[in-house]
Design a protein around this motif. Structure first.
Motif, PDB file in Angstrom:
ATOM      1  N   PRO A 156     -52.868  -6.010 -19.864  1.00  0.00           N
ATOM      2  CA  PRO A 156     -52.771  -7.167 -18.991  1.00  0.00           C
ATOM      3  C   PRO A 156     -53.494  -8.371 -19.561  1.00  0.00           C
ATOM      4  CG  PRO A 156     -53.287  -5.186 -17.734  1.00  0.00           C
ATOM      5  CD  PRO A 156     -53.457  -4.853 -19.188  1.00  0.00           C
ATOM      6  N   SER A 184     -49.641  -7.239 -12.798  1.00  0.00           N
ATOM      7  CA  SER A 184     -50.587  -7.830 -13.740  1.00  0.00           C
ATOM      8  C   SER A 184     -50.592  -9.332 -13.509  1.00  0.00           C
ATOM      9  CB  SER A 184     -50.186  -7.504 -15.185  1.00  0.00           C
ATOM     10  OG  SER A 184     -50.237  -6.123 -15.436  1.00  0.00           O
ATOM     11  N   ASN A 209     -51.082   2.094 -14.742  1.00  0.00           N
ATOM     12  CA  ASN A 209     -50.190   0.944 -14.874  1.00  0.00           C
ATOM     13  C   ASN A 209     -48.819   1.201 -14.265  1.00  0.00           C
ATOM     14  OD1 ASN A 209     -52.130  -0.479 -16.226  1.00  0.00           O
ATOM     15  ND2 ASN A 209     -51.270  -0.170 -18.271  1.00  0.00           N
TER      16      ASN A 209
END
Length: 271
Positions: free
Chosen positions: A16, A109, A64
């Motif tokens: 990110p 993100s 993620n």
């Protein structure tokens, strides 16, 4: 070996942060190492991020991921990986013939636009015609403002004879393949529908990345019709990445003004 694994994991943990400096149009996609596999055979796919259908390979990192599934017909199986795994997907293909749909949804993100011109260039590239006026009308700053983004990725893999159909998976935005490039009846035109909140996205820009057998990439664009459908002539032996992006004002609790939702679809046309 341990150092190499550590570096892979560190790259994912920092992704990110890296993306925050990559303001202009970085796509993410799933890239199967083989788009056609035998029933019960080895199946591997890389998670990629980059530009022009070229980029870095990301490791599997569960924090993620919102969802990572393999779907064939009515059967959906979650992808289980180990921290730092490259490829992100390594498993066995189903033991039956059919069209296997890989589905990946990322967590959110963020990135920061330090310069107004970079946002304007991105908005122009992705065809967000009212973005500049909407931003100005809202009174938002023209530097050091943030965008939240998430990825909604699909990939088509032919297992055995590859016959079958894509489906709506329920992601907030997604491509749905209306034709199957691995089917014996495929006529050379790929038809896809772009959905947003389960409804067709009419007059949406679709960016088309074609990688030919020599590895050369050509980028073109097309638009969806009033039913959110785009018809794309495709070439045998070429691999394709389709990209469609939603831009909307951010309504969450983070320090951001814009939000983007990136839909992607990959497939390869058999030779």
């Amino acid at each position: 070996m341990r150092l190499s694994r550590f570096l892979c994991v560190a790259a994912v943990l920092c992704s990110p942060l890296l993306a925050a400096n990559a303001v202009l149009a970085h796509e993410s996609w799933l890239e199967p190492q083989q788009y056609q596999v035998e029933t019960g055979g080895d199946l591997a796919a890389d998670l990629k991020n980059g530009q022009g259908f070229n980029g870095s390979t990301l490791a599997y990192f569960k924090n993620n991921i919102v969802r990572f599934d393999m779907i064939m017909g009515d059967t959906s199986v979650p992808v289980e990986g180990r921290l730092g795994n490259i490829p992100a997907l390594t498993t066995k293909a189903p033991a039956v013939d059919g069209l296997l749909v890989l589905v990946y949804q990322s967590t959110e993100s963020s990135l920061k636009y330090s310069e107004w011109e970079k946002f304007l260039a991105f908005a122009e590239h992705k065809d967000f015609k009212t973005a500049e006026a909407d931003h100005t009308a809202a009174g938002w700053p023209q530097e050091n403002f943030r965008e939240i983004y998430a990825r909604y990725i699909k990939s088509l893999v032919g297992v055995g004879n590859g016959e079958g159909a894509d489906m709506v998976t329920g992601m907030e935005t997604e491509f749905v393949a209306l034709t199957n490039p691995y089917s014996a009846a495929f006529d050379g035109t790929m038809q896809v529908q772009v959905l947003y909140q389960a409804l067709p996205r009419a007059d949406a820009q679709v960016e088309i990345f074609q990688r030919d057998p020599k590895g050369e990439v050509v980028v073109t664009t097309t638009r969806t019709d009033d039913q959110g459908v785009a018809s794309i002539p495709v070439a045998p032996g070429s691999e394709y990445l389709l990209d469609a992006v939603v831009l909307r004002p951010y309504a969450g609790d983070k320090d951001a003004v814009w939000e983007t939702l990136w839909a992607a679809l990959t497939f390869k046309v058999p030779e």
